[in-house]
Design a protein around this motif. Structure first.
Motif, PDB file in Angstrom:
ATOM      1  N   GLY A  89       0.767  -1.238   0.000  1.00  0.00           N
ATOM      2  CA  GLY A  89       0.000   0.000   0.000  1.00  0.00           C
ATOM      3  C   GLY A  89       0.796   1.285   0.000  1.00  0.00           C
ATOM      4  N   ARG A 104      -0.169   4.507  -2.209  1.00  0.00           N
ATOM      5  CA  ARG A 104      -1.161   5.494  -1.768  1.00  0.00           C
ATOM      6  C   ARG A 104      -0.488   6.587  -0.945  1.00  0.00           C
ATOM      7  NH1 ARG A 104      -6.522   3.343  -2.008  1.00  0.00           N
ATOM      8  NH2 ARG A 104      -6.492   1.160  -2.701  1.00  0.00           N
ATOM      9  N   ILE A 111      -7.685   8.363  -6.424  1.00  0.00           N
ATOM     10  CA  ILE A 111      -7.677   7.122  -5.649  1.00  0.00           C
ATOM     11  C   ILE A 111      -9.096   6.591  -5.472  1.00  0.00           C
ATOM     12  CG2 ILE A 111      -7.229   6.167  -3.340  1.00  0.00           C
ATOM     13  CD1 ILE A 111      -4.699   7.867  -3.250  1.00  0.00           C
ATOM     14  N   HIS A 112     -10.074   7.480  -5.294  1.00  0.00           N
ATOM     15  CA  HIS A 112     -11.475   7.047  -5.186  1.00  0.00           C
ATOM     16  C   HIS A 112     -11.910   6.320  -6.455  1.00  0.00           C
ATOM     17  CE1 HIS A 112     -15.718   7.069  -4.148  1.00  0.00           C
ATOM     18  NE2 HIS A 112     -15.989   7.669  -5.300  1.00  0.00           N
ATOM     19  N   ASP A 146     -10.183   2.897  -6.663  1.00  0.00           N
ATOM     20  CA  ASP A 146     -10.789   1.890  -5.790  1.00  0.00           C
ATOM     21  C   ASP A 146     -12.116   1.378  -6.359  1.00  0.00           C
ATOM     22  OD1 ASP A 146      -8.707   1.964  -3.999  1.00  0.00           O
ATOM     23  OD2 ASP A 146      -9.652   3.421  -2.667  1.00  0.00           O
ATOM     24  N   GLN A 147     -12.885   2.275  -6.975  1.00  0.00           N
ATOM     25  CA  GLN A 147     -14.140   1.846  -7.595  1.00  0.00           C
ATOM     26  C   GLN A 147     -13.870   0.840  -8.719  1.00  0.00           C
ATOM     27  OE1 GLN A 147     -15.898   5.672  -8.746  1.00  0.00           O
ATOM     28  NE2 GLN A 147     -17.535   5.355  -7.230  1.00  0.00           N
ATOM     29  N   THR A 150     -11.225  -1.029  -9.027  1.00  0.00           N
ATOM     30  CA  THR A 150     -10.701  -2.267  -8.443  1.00  0.00           C
ATOM     31  C   THR A 150     -11.851  -3.143  -7.948  1.00  0.00           C
ATOM     32  OG1 THR A 150      -8.587  -1.258  -7.812  1.00  0.00           O
ATOM     33  CG2 THR A 150      -9.257  -3.224  -6.597  1.00  0.00           C
ATOM     34  N   ALA A 151     -12.854  -2.521  -7.317  1.00  0.00           N
ATOM     35  CA  ALA A 151     -14.026  -3.274  -6.857  1.00  0.00           C
ATOM     36  C   ALA A 151     -14.767  -3.898  -8.036  1.00  0.00           C
ATOM     37  CB  ALA A 151     -14.953  -2.351  -6.072  1.00  0.00           C
ATOM     38  N   TYR A 165      -1.289  -5.947  -3.939  1.00  0.00           N
ATOM     39  CA  TYR A 165      -2.441  -5.448  -4.691  1.00  0.00           C
ATOM     40  C   TYR A 165      -3.167  -6.590  -5.395  1.00  0.00           C
ATOM     41  CZ  TYR A 165      -5.282  -3.064  -8.147  1.00  0.00           C
ATOM     42  OH  TYR A 165      -6.343  -2.662  -8.912  1.00  0.00           O
ATOM     43  N   GLU A 178      -6.062  -6.905  -2.742  1.00  0.00           N
ATOM     44  CA  GLU A 178      -7.071  -5.940  -3.193  1.00  0.00           C
ATOM     45  C   GLU A 178      -7.916  -6.509  -4.328  1.00  0.00           C
ATOM     46  OE1 GLU A 178      -6.441  -1.738  -3.185  1.00  0.00           O
ATOM     47  OE2 GLU A 178      -4.362  -1.965  -2.535  1.00  0.00           O
ATOM     48  N   ARG A 197      -4.161  -4.210 -13.396  1.00  0.00           N
ATOM     49  CA  ARG A 197      -5.558  -4.580 -13.167  1.00  0.00           C
ATOM     50  C   ARG A 197      -6.263  -4.890 -14.491  1.00  0.00           C
ATOM     51  NH1 ARG A 197      -7.904   0.250 -10.952  1.00  0.00           N
ATOM     52  NH2 ARG A 197      -8.253   0.832 -13.122  1.00  0.00           N
TER      53      ARG A 197
END
Length: 554
Positions: A380, A383, A403-404, A407-408, A410-411, A448, A452, A538
């Motif tokens: 991490g 970040r 970063i927001h 993360d979206q 990545t989800a 990651y 993640e 990713r």
């Protein structure tokens, strides 16, 4: 035959002794793995087109290959091969030359410098393609005499090249020669008004044929290439000089500065004045590509960066025109001050470095600007590094939003990787160097992927962040290894071993190979730890592993 750097002989040697390390014919398929990255030649490499159509890119300069033409790539240089033709085959030969020791004729030394042979970049002569096919066929033979024949024929091939140049041999140019001539002329004279008729005459082709072949070969029209060259030069002038916009427009071939501004905005999305204002704060990225991968999420394009067609090709292709100073890749040598002088010339406000910078480098760079070091790579830490960098440039809100979004996505990637039973695929990451297989992946990168993205880790996978760990056959064929992702170092020696390994029965019998779940990775982004690199990783894993998209078979 394996010669050391120095070899004792019982008889006086010939002026040069050639060792053919490897010879094979490669099938260059559209979008093949061989075309994805630049290959580092660890030996003198000979390339010859056997069939089809192929573009050879040496040090990022494209050359359409011709039949019966021998192309040379020197040790230490980089090259790639790409084709849109499904039946394209290229012969690739890796050789070493030895010569007598000046003080002892019974000793052979490795010829690191080929200049004394006057080797050309290319040479065309009859039956070169057929000769290379014969060499590759003989080299593959298990019969010792046939492999000896391959060594003899490779020596003769090199001799033909040298004598062709020394005799000033002339061959009849083919259409591709004219294309290269026309393209080079555009690159050197962007300020000139060049019509399609003028360029086609320069290439020795009709206007329509030139237009069709140019686009087919280079992937863009001659007009688009002219625009690209002009805007690249304009950006360099905007960032490195105090010229007025009118003068810059004239310098790159636009007589009307308002028309130039319209073209610039259409191609870049911003006006020339907005482009200049956005780049007022000068940042230099030093030594490694991770520095670029941290700056770009904040929309900071550096003034200077380490750009190389192999090591940082992703950034070179996308941002090379916007970075006026291209630095050498890697850390500076204490005895060689060229990189430091280059940075001093940039006169940056900030210099971004990795945590691995040496004390003497930090001290020297601090004399030119404020030095920022990225955090040590761990779980991490990207970040933390991005937020710290954003604080320095007063861009915390931009970093938080980036970063927001990250993360979206990545989800969303986790959902794509989730199968109907709720499980996710298990992956073993492997790196090949010469004939050995090692663990691949730093602690941060694998954190990651495994935590993640929640890709499953095989029970007997090597430990994180220890890339000296050898990967065993037992680990490769373990029952919980569904996919193998392998990074093959792109040097000619490792590629020789890879070619042999992938044809072995033991390799072909691995469950992941039998089930077409082997994926070949590229060093970019898999050898980089940065926000941009993780984004690219990713997307690659979604392509390879997603239950909702076809599996990529390489």
């Amino acid at each position: 035959m394996n010669f050391p750097d120095s070899l004792s002989l019982t008889a006086p040697p010939h002026p040069y002794l050639l060792q053919l390390h490897h010879a094979d014919i490669h099938h260059i398929q559209p979008q093949s793995s061989l075309a994805l990255t630049q290959i580092m030649a660890t030996h003198l490499t000979i390339l010859v087109l056997i069939e089809g159509e192929c573009v050879l890119k040496r040090e990022n300069h494209p050359y359409p290959m011709r039949q019966d033409t021998v192309y040379i790539c020197h040790a230490g240089s980089t090259f790639s091969l790409s084709s849109e033709h499904i039946h394209t085959h290229v012969a690739m030969l890796h050789i070493e030359l030895y010569f007598p020791h000046p003080d002892d004729s019974k000793q052979l030394l490795l010829a690191r410098d080929m200049q004394s042979l006057s080797l050309p970049e290319e040479a065309t002569f009859l039956y070169a393609s057929a000769k290379c096919q014969q060499i590759c066929s003989a080299f593959r033979s298990t019969h010792a005499l046939h492999r000896w024949r391959a060594q003899i024929d490779a020596t003769e091939l090199l001799f033909e090249m040298v004598t062709a140049v020394n005799a000033n041999s002339v061959y009849h140019p083919q259409p591709e020669d004219g294309l290269v001539r026309a393209r080079n002329y555009i690159a050197k004279h962007p300020e000139q008004t060049l019509t399609l008729e003028q360029l086609s005459q320069l290439a020795g082709l009709s206007a329509k044929h030139f237009s069709d072949v140019f686009k087919k070969t280079y992937g863009q029209s001659a007009h688009d290439y002219i625009t690209e060259i002009r805007l690249t030069q304009a950006k360099q002038l905007m960032l490195r000089s105090g010229y007025k916009l009118k003068d810059i427009a004239h310098e790159v071939g636009y007589r009307d500065e308002f028309y130039f501004s319209r073209v610039f905005k259409k191609e870049t999305g911003v006006s020339p004045s907005q482009y200049i204002n956005k780049r007022k704060q000068k940042v230099a990225a030093y030594a490694c590509v991770s520095t670029l991968g941290y700056l770009l999420p904040l929309d900071i394009v550096p003034y200077a960066a380490p750009l190389h067609p192999k090591w940082s090709g992703y950034y070179l292709e996308r941002y090379g025109a916007d970075i006026p100073y291209h630095l050498e890749y890697g850390h500076a040598d204490p005895q060689d001050h060229a990189v430091m002088r280059r940075i001093e010339e940039v006169n940056p406000d900030w210099i971004l470095c990795s945590h691995a910078i040496q004390p003497w480098e930090y001290h020297r760079l601090s004399q030119y600007a404020k030095v920022i070091t990225l955090p040590e790579e761990q779980q991490g830490s990207w970040r933390t590094g991005l937020y710290e960098l954003a604080d320095l440039f007063d861009m915390y809100a931009e970093a938080k939003q980036w970063i927001h979004t990250f993360d979206q996505r990545t989800a969303h990637a986790r959902s794509l990787l989730t199968r109907s039973d709720g499980s996710r695929p298990s992956v073993l990451f492997v790196r090949m160097l010469r004939e050995q297989l090692y663990s691949l992946g730093s602690a941060g990168l694998l954190d990651y992927v495994y935590h993640e993205l929640e890709v499953q880790r095989p029970q007997d996978a090597p430990t994180d962040n220890n890339e000296d760990d050898l990967v065993t056959w037992e680990q490769l064929q373990a029952s919980d290894v569904e996919h193998i992702c392998i990074l093959i170092r792109q040097d000619s020696e490792t590629l020789e071993h890879w070619h042999r390994l992938r044809q072995s029965s033991r390799w072909l019998d691995l469950p992941a190979v039998r089930q077409h779940r082997l994926h070949i990775l590229s060093s970019s982004p898999w050898r980089e730890y940065s926000p941009i690199a993780l984004t690219r990783i990713r997307e690659e894993l979604i392509q390879y592993l997603s239950a909702k998209s076809p599996c990529t078979i390489r």
